[in-house]
Design a protein around this motif. Structure first.
Motif, PDB file in Angstrom:
ATOM      1  N   GLU A 263       0.816  -1.204   0.000  1.00 26.86           N
ATOM      2  CA  GLU A 263       0.000   0.000   0.000  1.00 26.86           C
ATOM      3  C   GLU A 263       0.857   1.264   0.000  1.00 26.86           C
ATOM      4  O   GLU A 263       1.915   1.288   0.609  1.00 26.86           O
ATOM      5  CB  GLU A 263      -0.890  -0.007   1.244  1.00 26.86           C
ATOM      6  CG  GLU A 263      -0.142   0.062   2.582  1.00 26.86           C
ATOM      7  CD  GLU A 263       0.374  -1.281   3.096  1.00 26.86           C
ATOM      8  OE1 GLU A 263       0.295  -2.271   2.349  1.00 26.86           O
ATOM      9  OE2 GLU A 263       0.865  -1.324   4.241  1.00 26.86           O
ATOM     10  N   HIS A 291      -7.892  -5.618  -0.862  1.00 21.80           N
ATOM     11  CA  HIS A 291      -7.130  -5.393   0.374  1.00 21.80           C
ATOM     12  C   HIS A 291      -6.324  -4.088   0.277  1.00 21.80           C
ATOM     13  O   HIS A 291      -6.428  -3.217   1.132  1.00 21.80           O
ATOM     14  CB  HIS A 291      -6.206  -6.589   0.617  1.00 21.80           C
ATOM     15  CG  HIS A 291      -5.321  -6.445   1.809  1.00 21.80           C
ATOM     16  ND1 HIS A 291      -5.585  -7.068   3.008  1.00 21.80           N
ATOM     17  CD2 HIS A 291      -4.173  -5.761   1.999  1.00 21.80           C
ATOM     18  CE1 HIS A 291      -4.644  -6.771   3.877  1.00 21.80           C
ATOM     19  NE2 HIS A 291      -3.769  -5.975   3.286  1.00 21.80           N
ATOM     20  N   GLU A 292      -5.529  -3.963  -0.771  1.00 25.31           N
ATOM     21  CA  GLU A 292      -4.600  -2.823  -0.843  1.00 25.31           C
ATOM     22  C   GLU A 292      -5.344  -1.499  -0.974  1.00 25.31           C
ATOM     23  O   GLU A 292      -4.914  -0.495  -0.405  1.00 25.31           O
ATOM     24  CB  GLU A 292      -3.611  -2.995  -2.002  1.00 25.31           C
ATOM     25  CG  GLU A 292      -2.737  -4.251  -1.909  1.00 25.31           C
ATOM     26  CD  GLU A 292      -1.944  -4.353  -0.618  1.00 25.31           C
ATOM     27  OE1 GLU A 292      -1.635  -3.303  -0.011  1.00 25.31           O
ATOM     28  OE2 GLU A 292      -1.655  -5.491  -0.194  1.00 25.31           O
ATOM     29  N   HIS A 295      -6.372   0.085   2.202  1.00 25.06           N
ATOM     30  CA  HIS A 295      -5.272   0.761   2.915  1.00 25.06           C
ATOM     31  C   HIS A 295      -5.187   2.253   2.593  1.00 25.06           C
ATOM     32  O   HIS A 295      -4.512   2.991   3.312  1.00 25.06           O
ATOM     33  CB  HIS A 295      -3.939   0.121   2.537  1.00 25.06           C
ATOM     34  CG  HIS A 295      -3.584  -1.112   3.315  1.00 25.06           C
ATOM     35  ND1 HIS A 295      -3.684  -1.186   4.683  1.00 25.06           N
ATOM     36  CD2 HIS A 295      -3.058  -2.304   2.899  1.00 25.06           C
ATOM     37  CE1 HIS A 295      -3.256  -2.382   5.079  1.00 25.06           C
ATOM     38  NE2 HIS A 295      -2.876  -3.081   4.031  1.00 25.06           N
ATOM     39  N   GLU A 325      -3.451  -3.907   9.583  1.00 23.51           N
ATOM     40  CA  GLU A 325      -3.473  -5.013   8.629  1.00 23.51           C
ATOM     41  C   GLU A 325      -4.672  -5.948   8.843  1.00 23.51           C
ATOM     42  O   GLU A 325      -5.274  -6.412   7.887  1.00 23.51           O
ATOM     43  CB  GLU A 325      -2.175  -5.822   8.708  1.00 23.51           C
ATOM     44  CG  GLU A 325      -0.993  -5.142   8.038  1.00 23.51           C
ATOM     45  CD  GLU A 325      -1.188  -4.886   6.545  1.00 23.51           C
ATOM     46  OE1 GLU A 325      -2.146  -5.390   5.946  1.00 23.51           O
ATOM     47  OE2 GLU A 325      -0.364  -4.144   5.983  1.00 23.51           O
ATOM     48  N   THR A 328      -7.919  -4.502   7.723  1.00 18.69           N
ATOM     49  CA  THR A 328      -7.852  -4.440   6.260  1.00 18.69           C
ATOM     50  C   THR A 328      -8.074  -5.819   5.657  1.00 18.69           C
ATOM     51  O   THR A 328      -8.726  -5.972   4.618  1.00 18.69           O
ATOM     52  CB  THR A 328      -6.498  -3.850   5.818  1.00 18.69           C
ATOM     53  OG1 THR A 328      -6.360  -2.549   6.404  1.00 18.69           O
ATOM     54  CG2 THR A 328      -6.405  -3.729   4.310  1.00 18.69           C
ATOM     55  N   TYR A 398      -2.570 -10.413  10.867  1.00 15.64           N
ATOM     56  CA  TYR A 398      -3.565 -10.314   9.794  1.00 15.64           C
ATOM     57  C   TYR A 398      -4.831 -11.097  10.182  1.00 15.64           C
ATOM     58  O   TYR A 398      -5.932 -10.580  10.170  1.00 15.64           O
ATOM     59  CB  TYR A 398      -3.026 -10.908   8.487  1.00 15.64           C
ATOM     60  CG  TYR A 398      -2.066 -10.027   7.739  1.00 15.64           C
ATOM     61  CD1 TYR A 398      -2.493  -9.273   6.656  1.00 15.64           C
ATOM     62  CD2 TYR A 398      -0.726  -9.970   8.093  1.00 15.64           C
ATOM     63  CE1 TYR A 398      -1.617  -8.482   5.940  1.00 15.64           C
ATOM     64  CE2 TYR A 398       0.163  -9.169   7.382  1.00 15.64           C
ATOM     65  CZ  TYR A 398      -0.290  -8.435   6.311  1.00 15.64           C
ATOM     66  OH  TYR A 398       0.574  -7.650   5.610  1.00 15.64           O
TER      67      TYR A 398
HETATM   68 ZN   LIG Z   1      -2.109  -4.995   4.008  1.00 14.59          ZN
END
Ligand SMILES: [Zn+2]
Ligand SMILES: [Zn+2]
Length: 612
Positions: A263, A291-292, A295, A325, A328, A398
């Motif tokens: 990110e 996901h990214e 961020h 994380e 996310t 995560y």
């Molecule tokens: Zn991440």
């Protein structure tokens, strides 16, 4: 307005600044791509009256987003320093610092070459096909002057084009950044054959840059349209982002090796090891996009207080990665679902898989979410070669964070009768700590949050004091109350013994020819008690020769309490050992509907799964 705030921040945070600003400009050349060596020139001009005798140039030990220590200095070679055409005296003063004596000059130049041949979100790659870098692995900073504005000039080989998240016009080769931290937050692709597509959402421009080293199967336009669906799902939750444009830098590397997602403020760098034509790769890339892109808000702007500006001479220490994380991770799979790429059953299966991983982990009662975050330098793709017990002693922030997010989302929905959700927590936190807080440093708008700040926002949103919950499940290692959370939406977690439930704690190492080499065994397991060790080659179980395919089946012919003869090879000798099977240790987890759940719970479930 911004300049005024910047000046104020510099006064308040004097320790990072040793004096008046320097003029700092970087030049990046790559005249011999096959050598994998980038050529860097840094010109530093000092103001009149500067009294320092020397200037320190330093390579970061790591860079944002990847928390393991990378020691980028190891890739630097042929450092030199001069003023005009006169060589200056310099010394290496520690593993990451080159000290140049300025000898009265106000303008000095440092040059070096730096090796890069890893396509990733952390390291750089230069080869005959392209150059790709993030920044911290290439560029030294001037010690004491990280807050100073910097300029960058790129000199690509003929016919290679440059693109990054701050590209404003074709053939742009020069950039200005407010400070070093922002320069290295802008991954850049340089090559002859990348493509760019774009779309607009709510007046903002999104660029999808793709460098494919293999067959695209005609799927590029479909892929760009699918990226747009994810952008729409996430901006629907967060509102319009503050940037004008955002760049997805995609690599379909076709090398069966590289893979990453990283990110950045106005861009992301996503690398798939396969090719776009491959259906599995296509959807894996989209789930990484989900996901990214999340961020953009969570970690790049709404951030734990320790994350920026950074001290690049030591690893990061933050307790908040289970939010940065983990949340996310939760929203990544939720947004993938909300954007229409997976049905509700698939989404619930994903969540159940994460529960299984966390609840099977030997460290689940050893390491808290906070402690996992503090261990990030050791577990985020660390490259240490020494043996550790991290397989048994560490937990993923995560997945643990994903499950904390799941629990909080459902608890808030239940307690507020669907009036609020974790989405509200995220929006409130973004508003309070990023948009509305006074700037705490030169680095970025607003300030970062502490865990206590975040817990307070959760409590306010839930309408109940959650401090005790945080003490048990975030600071502590108590099992998450899955059924409390799931029952709010008429669901429950079902755990059943697996059809082959006994492993005895045996872990087979990664494929290494045909031999069944043992990896780190589970702590306090039957195999460990029976005298098996990491590195042993498993030969037979109960007299039956075993392979990768049949060892679990062979072991599961026995039952709890049985004494099982096992032979292994160790130091070129065969050892006959006995392990006594304990309780089943493999379980299946699934999430299912509670029959006849109240209408209220079913209403909340529908709202949750539809992203409302
Ligand atoms: Zn991440
Ligand atoms: Zn490339």
């Amino acid at each position: 307005m911004i300049r005024l705030l910047l000046a104020l921040a510099l006064t308040l945070f004097a320790p990072s600044q040793t004096g008046p600003s320097y003029g700092i400009s970087y030049k990046l050349a790559m005249t011999h791509p096959a050598s994998h060596l980038f050529e860097v020139t840094i010109d530093v001009s000092m103001p009149p009256g500067e009294s320092t005798a020397f200037v320190d140039f330093q390579m970061p030990m790591w860079q944002p987003g990847r928390y393991s220590v990378a020691d980028f200095a190891k890739n630097v070679q042929e450092f030199n320093a001069r003023s005009q055409n006169r060589a200056l005296q310099w010394d290496k003063v520690d593993d990451q610092t080159w000290r140049v004596q300025r000898q009265g000059n106000r303008v000095i130049t440092a040059t070096y070459r730096v090796f890069g041949n890893d396509l990733s979100g952390t390291y750089a790659q230069l080869d005959t096909g392209h150059a790709n870098y993030t920044g911290g692995e290439i560029f030294m900073y001037v010690v004491g002057h990280k807050p100073d504005a910097v300029e960058l000039h790129a000199e690509p080989p003929p016919n290679w084009r440059v693109v990054n998240g701050h590209t404003e016009r074709p053939d742009q080769h020069d950039w200005k950044y407010p400070n070093y931290e922002l320069m290295i937050d802008n991954p850049t692709e340089i090559g002859p054959d990348w493509t760019v597509d774009d779309f607009k959402v709510d007046g903002k421009t999104y660029l999808v840059v793709i460098h494919s080293r293999g067959d695209e199967g005609g799927r590029r336009h479909a892929f760009v349209r699918d990226v747009e669906k994810i952008v729409r799902a996430e901006t629907k939750m967060w509102g319009t982002p503050e940037f004008n444009s955002y760049t997805f830098l995609m690599h379909f590397a076709a090398d069966d090796r590289s893979g990453d997602g990283m990110e950045h403020l106005n861009s992301t760098q996503i690398i798939e090891s396969g090719i776009l034509a491959d259906r599995g790769v296509y959807y894996a890339a989209l789930s990484t996009v989900a996901h990214e892109f999340f961020h953009v808000w969570n970690v790049k702007r709404l951030r734990p207080i320790e994350l920026g500006p950074w001290d690049w001479t030591r690893p990061a220490a933050t307790r908040g990665l289970w939010i940065a994380e983990g949340f996310t991770q939760y929203y990544g799979i939720e947004m993938y679902h909300r954007a229409g790429f997976e049905d509700s059953a698939g989404f619930l299966r994903n969540v159940a898989d994460s529960i299984a991983t966390i609840e099977h982990s030997p460290a689940t009662r050893l390491m808290s979410a906070e402690a996992s975050s503090m261990a990030a330098p050791f577990i985020d793709r660390a490259s240490y070669r020494d043996r550790t017990n991290l397989q048994n002693s560490s937990l993923s922030y995560y997945l643990k964070g994903e499950l904390i997010a799941l629990n909080l989302d459902l608890l808030i929905r239940g307690r507020t009768k669907g009036q609020r959700s974790l989405d509200d927590v995220m929006r409130r936190a973004y508003d309070e700590f990023y948009l509305k807080s006074p700037d705490a440093t030169y680095y970025l708008k607003g300030r970062g949050y502490t865990i206590e700040d975040f817990a307070r926002v959760v409590s306010e949103t839930a309408g109940t004091d959650m401090a005790g919950w945080f003490a048990k499940h975030v600071h502590g290692v108590q099992t998450l109350p899955y059924d409390d959370a799931l029952s709010a939406v008429g669901l429950r977690l079902v755990r059943t013994v697996a059809s082959q439930p006994y492993t005895a704690g045996i872990v087979i190492d990664r494929p290494d020819g045909q031999a069944l080499r043992l990896g780190a065994l589970r702590s306090d397991s039957a195999a460990e008690h029976g005298g098996l060790q990491e590195g042993d080659i498993l030969l037979s179980i109960g007299g039956t020769p075993v392979s990768r395919e049949n060892w679990l089946y062979t072991l599961n012919r026995y039952k709890q309490g049985d004494r099982v003869p096992v032979s292994v090879r160790r130091f070129h000798q065969t050892l006959d050992l006995t392990i006594q099977l304990g309780a089943p240790d493999l379980y299946n987890y699934r999430i299912e509907e509670i029959p006849n759940a109240p209408a209220e719970a079913r209403r909340l479930r529908a709202a949750w799964l539809e992203g409302n």
